[in-house]
Design an enzyme around this catalytic site. Structure first.
Site, PDB file in Angstrom:
ATOM      1  CB  CYS A   2      -0.911   0.104   1.240  1.00 56.27           C
ATOM      2  SG  CYS A   2      -1.786  -1.411   1.606  1.00 56.27           S
ATOM      3  NE  ARG A  27       4.329   2.075  -1.177  1.00 60.18           N
ATOM      4  CZ  ARG A  27       5.601   1.946  -0.831  1.00 60.18           C
ATOM      5  NH1 ARG A  27       6.544   2.387  -1.639  1.00 60.18           N
ATOM      6  NH2 ARG A  27       5.945   1.399   0.306  1.00 60.18           N
ATOM      7  CD1 TRP A  80      -1.657  -5.638  -4.444  1.00 60.64           C
ATOM      8  CD2 TRP A  80      -0.961  -6.603  -2.550  1.00 60.64           C
ATOM      9  NE1 TRP A  80      -1.353  -6.952  -4.723  1.00 60.64           N
ATOM     10  CE2 TRP A  80      -0.917  -7.571  -3.578  1.00 60.64           C
ATOM     11  CE3 TRP A  80      -0.558  -6.978  -1.259  1.00 60.64           C
ATOM     12  CZ2 TRP A  80      -0.500  -8.883  -3.372  1.00 60.64           C
ATOM     13  CZ3 TRP A  80      -0.140  -8.272  -1.049  1.00 60.64           C
ATOM     14  CH2 TRP A  80      -0.119  -9.211  -2.104  1.00 60.64           C
ATOM     15  CG  ASN A 106       3.182   0.327   3.431  1.00 60.76           C
ATOM     16  OD1 ASN A 106       2.898  -0.784   3.020  1.00 60.76           O
ATOM     17  ND2 ASN A 106       4.366   0.863   3.244  1.00 60.76           N
ATOM     18  N   GLY A 107       1.944  -1.955   5.623  1.00 59.54           N
ATOM     19  CA  GLY A 107       2.671  -2.959   6.405  1.00 59.54           C
ATOM     20  C   GLY A 107       1.714  -3.993   6.940  1.00 59.54           C
ATOM     21  CD  GLU A 509      10.800 -11.451 -17.197  1.00 57.62           C
ATOM     22  OE1 GLU A 509      10.744 -12.031 -16.115  1.00 57.62           O
ATOM     23  OE2 GLU A 509      10.317 -10.319 -17.376  1.00 57.62           O
ATOM     24  CE  LYS A 513       6.901  -9.230 -17.511  1.00 60.75           C
ATOM     25  NZ  LYS A 513       8.073  -9.198 -16.703  1.00 60.75           N
ATOM     26  CD  GLU A 516       4.178  -9.799 -14.435  1.00 57.78           C
ATOM     27  OE1 GLU A 516       4.063  -9.547 -13.244  1.00 57.78           O
ATOM     28  OE2 GLU A 516       5.192  -9.505 -15.090  1.00 57.78           O
ATOM     29  CG  HIS A 532      14.453 -35.419 -16.261  1.00 58.42           C
ATOM     30  ND1 HIS A 532      15.016 -36.669 -16.130  1.00 58.42           N
ATOM     31  CD2 HIS A 532      15.320 -34.681 -16.982  1.00 58.42           C
ATOM     32  CE1 HIS A 532      16.204 -36.678 -16.733  1.00 58.42           C
ATOM     33  NE2 HIS A 532      16.404 -35.482 -17.267  1.00 58.42           N
ATOM     34  CE  LYS A 629       7.056  -1.157 -12.542  1.00 60.91           C
ATOM     35  NZ  LYS A 629       7.357  -2.188 -13.537  1.00 60.91           N
TER      36      LYS A 629
HETATM   37  O1  M6R Z   1      10.960  -3.768  -7.819  1.00 56.92           O
HETATM   38  P1  M6R Z   1      11.480  -5.168  -7.895  1.00 56.92           P
HETATM   39  O2  M6R Z   1      12.395  -5.381  -9.043  1.00 56.92           O
HETATM   40  O3  M6R Z   1      12.139  -5.583  -6.621  1.00 56.92           O
HETATM   41  O4  M6R Z   1      10.228  -6.066  -8.100  1.00 56.92           O
HETATM   42  C1  M6R Z   1      10.323  -7.460  -8.038  1.00 56.92           C
HETATM   43  C2  M6R Z   1       9.052  -8.123  -8.514  1.00 56.92           C
HETATM   44  O5  M6R Z   1       7.989  -7.785  -7.688  1.00 56.92           O
HETATM   45  C3  M6R Z   1       8.723  -7.735  -9.952  1.00 56.92           C
HETATM   46  O6  M6R Z   1       9.768  -8.034 -10.816  1.00 56.92           O
HETATM   47  C4  M6R Z   1       7.460  -8.470 -10.422  1.00 56.92           C
HETATM   48  O7  M6R Z   1       7.723  -9.814 -10.561  1.00 56.92           O
HETATM   49  C5  M6R Z   1       6.950  -7.852 -11.716  1.00 56.92           C
HETATM   50  N1  M6R Z   1       5.538  -7.843 -11.722  1.00 56.92           N
HETATM   51  C6  M6R Z   1       7.428  -8.568 -12.928  1.00 56.92           C
HETATM   52  O8  M6R Z   1       6.918  -8.100 -14.113  1.00 56.92           O
END
Ligand code: M6R
Length: 634
Positions: A2, A27, A80, A106-107, A509, A513, A516, A532, A629
């Site tokens: 948050c 956040r 969040w 926040n926390g 990756e 992508k 998400e 395997h 983010k």
């Molecule tokens: O800000 P950060 O690089 O520490 O963030 C890490 C992950 O939360 C971030 O890479 C997340 O997996 C993204 N949604 C990937 O696209």
């Protein structure tokens, strides 16, 4: 997780809060809310307005337009969800039973259950499922006791009440509190969650991160762990955990790029993918100027002592950053010859490997705010400081896109990847920037340690110089190709991504992508591992994306792709055009470059394919469901 923002001053608080929250939506965006206090001239106390809306900030903005939120004192929150669903009842601010005290946080308050039970036993009725709601009730109780002790209502009374409550809270928090009876006072506090005070003109602010303050404050005062502060229009009183008054000078707030412009792109993510040639160009200009000495082929902001005597590297990261770290580890080990291990920061915190001497610990986080990465770094620094032997002393580096973030305040060395503001939740250009950071480190380590010849190092630096131009045509071509392919695969339920060696992390990756932003189930595997077990998943409905870049494992990857084809899987190849790659049903062609730098290219089709599938499905690409983010809770 948050974001919180708070203000006390001489102008209307609501527009400031909204603007601040806009910069904190990264956040979390499950709900948003604010509380303001309007001073009533006729009475001693103010009038509290509390507005909360499920969903994105835009809903809260509409509510404010409709209802108004007058007052020069206010607190705001973007959420969040951790405890309690993303419903209006769980949105912040939370209030005490009288509705006179409002809190944003926040926390996570880890002992909230026990606190709640005690409060409920005393007759308090809870209106939400959140951990936060215990805080206003506890503050109300303390204020009541202070009144019974005969203290006159004053700003110091609110401060004292909060100071009495904080030791009762276990866990991490950044919080802001207001009380109608002190309509010019704001109390803020932090423990293991960031909070910065901003000094504006005629107002004081407080926020989880600098972009929320950038439009209003020229200087900032980052709060330290355990501190609590009283903010009034007249000034700031800052106290440490023991209650001792603290005096520190604020620092200039600079280098915060908070302008988010989509230009003509449909989504920020697409714009950011298209910005990658620029990211590469900037990196090359900054770090690969002509005429550098042979033992430092890349211009990085570190002197000899930084590189000296390093025997091992440990990289702590989460999500996409962890995938960049895996590429980095490959380069540091295979190119520069330094044993390197990558850890999920969230695992490292509670199961770190035994301490090794002469270790460089790298925290890799584009946002510089990821709670697990920051905490893992702090834990590692602490255990190394406690060791006593200087060979085990902490040597830490933070690699980030936010050189003004919490990470930069925590670790002594920072490498700025300089990718510019990234708004899309899915990391794209910052991933590329992180890869470049590892090329820089690996080349410099290799040159100093003599693990690679001058010719090899020269050849890689020359190749890196040509990346921006090659990326320019690649991004354009794949934008079109991926859009066409996306139509064919938009209804797919499962996708497998395969890679090997330096491109195995790119398979991971690619899968992340897709998951998400398109909500399609995807898995990334090292191609040789398929037989395997995972090969059992294959049938004509499960497409396999195979990254086959020329190099030591090229033929092996092609054989693994053949094995998938033999099980009727539809094959999408990310590989250079040529007779070797005819086996693919669909080819996403990438240039024939040296294997070392191939991830800089192979990742682009992954990003664009995911983007176009998600866009084709009509999804919220930039703010996918359940995500944020920056993950600022453990
Ligand atoms: O800000 P950060 O690089 O520490 O963030 C890490 C992950 O939360 C971030 O890479 C997340 O997996 C993204 N949604 C990937 O696209």
């Amino acid at each position: 997780m948050c974001g919180i923002v708070a203000v006390v001053g001489s102008r209307e608080a609501a527009p400031l809060l909204l603007e601040g929250l806009r910069h904190l939506e990264y956040r979390g965006y499950d709900s948003a809310g604010l509380a303001t206090v309007h001073s009533l001239v006729s009475e001693d106390q103010g009038q509290l307005t509390c507005l909360r809306a499920k969903g994105k900030l835009i809903n809260l903005a509409a509510m404010i337009d409709q209802n108004g939120a007058p007052g020069n004192l206010g607190i705001g929150h973007t959420r969040w969800a951790t405890h309690g669903k993303p419903e209006e009842c769980n949105a912040h601010p939370h209030r005490d039973s009288s509705g006179c005290i409002a809190v944003v946080q926040n926390g996570i308050i880890e002992n909230h259950r026990a606190l709640r039970e005690t409060l409920e036993a005393a007759g308090v009725e809870f209106l939400s499922e959140t951990d936060t709601e215990v805080i206003p009730h506890l503050i109300a109780k303390e204020l009541h006791l202070l009144k019974l002790e005969g203290l006159p209502v004053c700003e110091a009374m609110l401060l004292t009440a909060v100071q009495r409550v904080l030791p009762k809270l276990k866990g991490a928090y950044a919080l802001a509190v207001l009380w109608v009876e002190t309509p010019s006072a704001l109390v803020v506090a932090r423990r293991q969650a960031p909070l910065l005070i901003g000094l504006g003109e005629g107002e004081f602010l407080c926020a989880s991160d600098t972009p929320a303050l950038a439009s209003f404050a020229r200087t900032i005062l980052p709060m330290e762990d355990g501190e609590v502060a009283l903010l009034t229009p007249l000034g700031i009183e800052l106290y440490n955990q023991k209650g001792d008054r603290q005096k520190r000078s604020p620092s200039l707030l600079s280098g915060v790029n908070h302008v988010a412009d989509k230009r003509n792109f449909r989504h920020f993510m697409l714009k950011e993918i298209h910005e990658q040639p620029e990211t590469a160009e900037l990196w090359v200009t900054r770090h690969l100027p002509e005429g550098l000495p042979a033992d430092a082929p890349v211009a990085l902001p570190f002197d000899d002592s930084f590189y000296f005597g390093i025997e091992r590297i440990e990289i702590l990261a989460c999500g996409t950053s962890r995938h960049a770290a895996l590429v980095g580890a490959y380069l540091l080990e295979q190119f520069a010859g330094i044993p390197t291990a990558v850890f999920y920061a969230s695992e490292f915190r509670y199961a770190a490997p035994p301490l090794a001497p002469n270790t460089l610990t790298i925290g890799l986080t584009q946002s510089g705010e990821t709670a697990d990465t920051l905490a893992a770094l702090a834990m590692d620094a602490e255990r190394r400081e406690n060791h006593g032997d200087s060979a085990f002393a902490p040597r830490q580096l933070g690699v980030t896109n936010r050189p003004e973030s919490s990470l930069a305040r925590q670790v002594p060395n920072i490498l700025d990847i300089g990718a510019g503001l990234e708004v899309g939740v899915a990391a794209t250009k910052t991933f590329l920037g992180q890869l470049f950071a590892f090329y820089g480190l690996s080349l410099n380590f290799a040159a100093r340690r003599g693990t690679r010849s001058k010719e090899e190092i020269f050849s890689i630096t020359q190749e890196l110089r040509s990346v921006p131009n090659q990326l320019r045509s690649l991004v354009k071509m794949h934008d079109k190709l991926s859009e066409e392919l996306a139509h064919k695969f938009a209804d797919t339920k499962d996708v497998i991504f395969l890679g090997r060696g330096i491109n195995y992390p790119i398979a991971l990756e690619g899968a992340l992508k897709l998951k998400e932003i398109s909500y399609i189930h995807a898995e990334g595997y090292p191609a040789g591992e398929m037989k395997h077990g995972p090969i059992a998943l294959l049938d004509p409905k499960v497409p396999v994306v195979s990254i086959a870049m020329p190099g030591v494992v090229f033929e092996k990857v092609l054989s693994n792709a053949q094995e998938a084809k033999a099980r009727d899987a539809q094959l999408i190849g990310v590989a250079p055009e040529g007779p070797d790659t005819n086996l693919f049903d669909y080819l996403l062609p990438v240039p024939k470059v040296s294997e070392w730098i191939s991830p800089l290219f192979s990742v682009v089709p992954m990003q664009l394919l995911s983007y176009h599938i998600a866009a084709h499905r009509g999804l919220d690409v930039d703010q996918p469901r359940n995500l944020a983010k920056s993950v600022t809770v453990e």
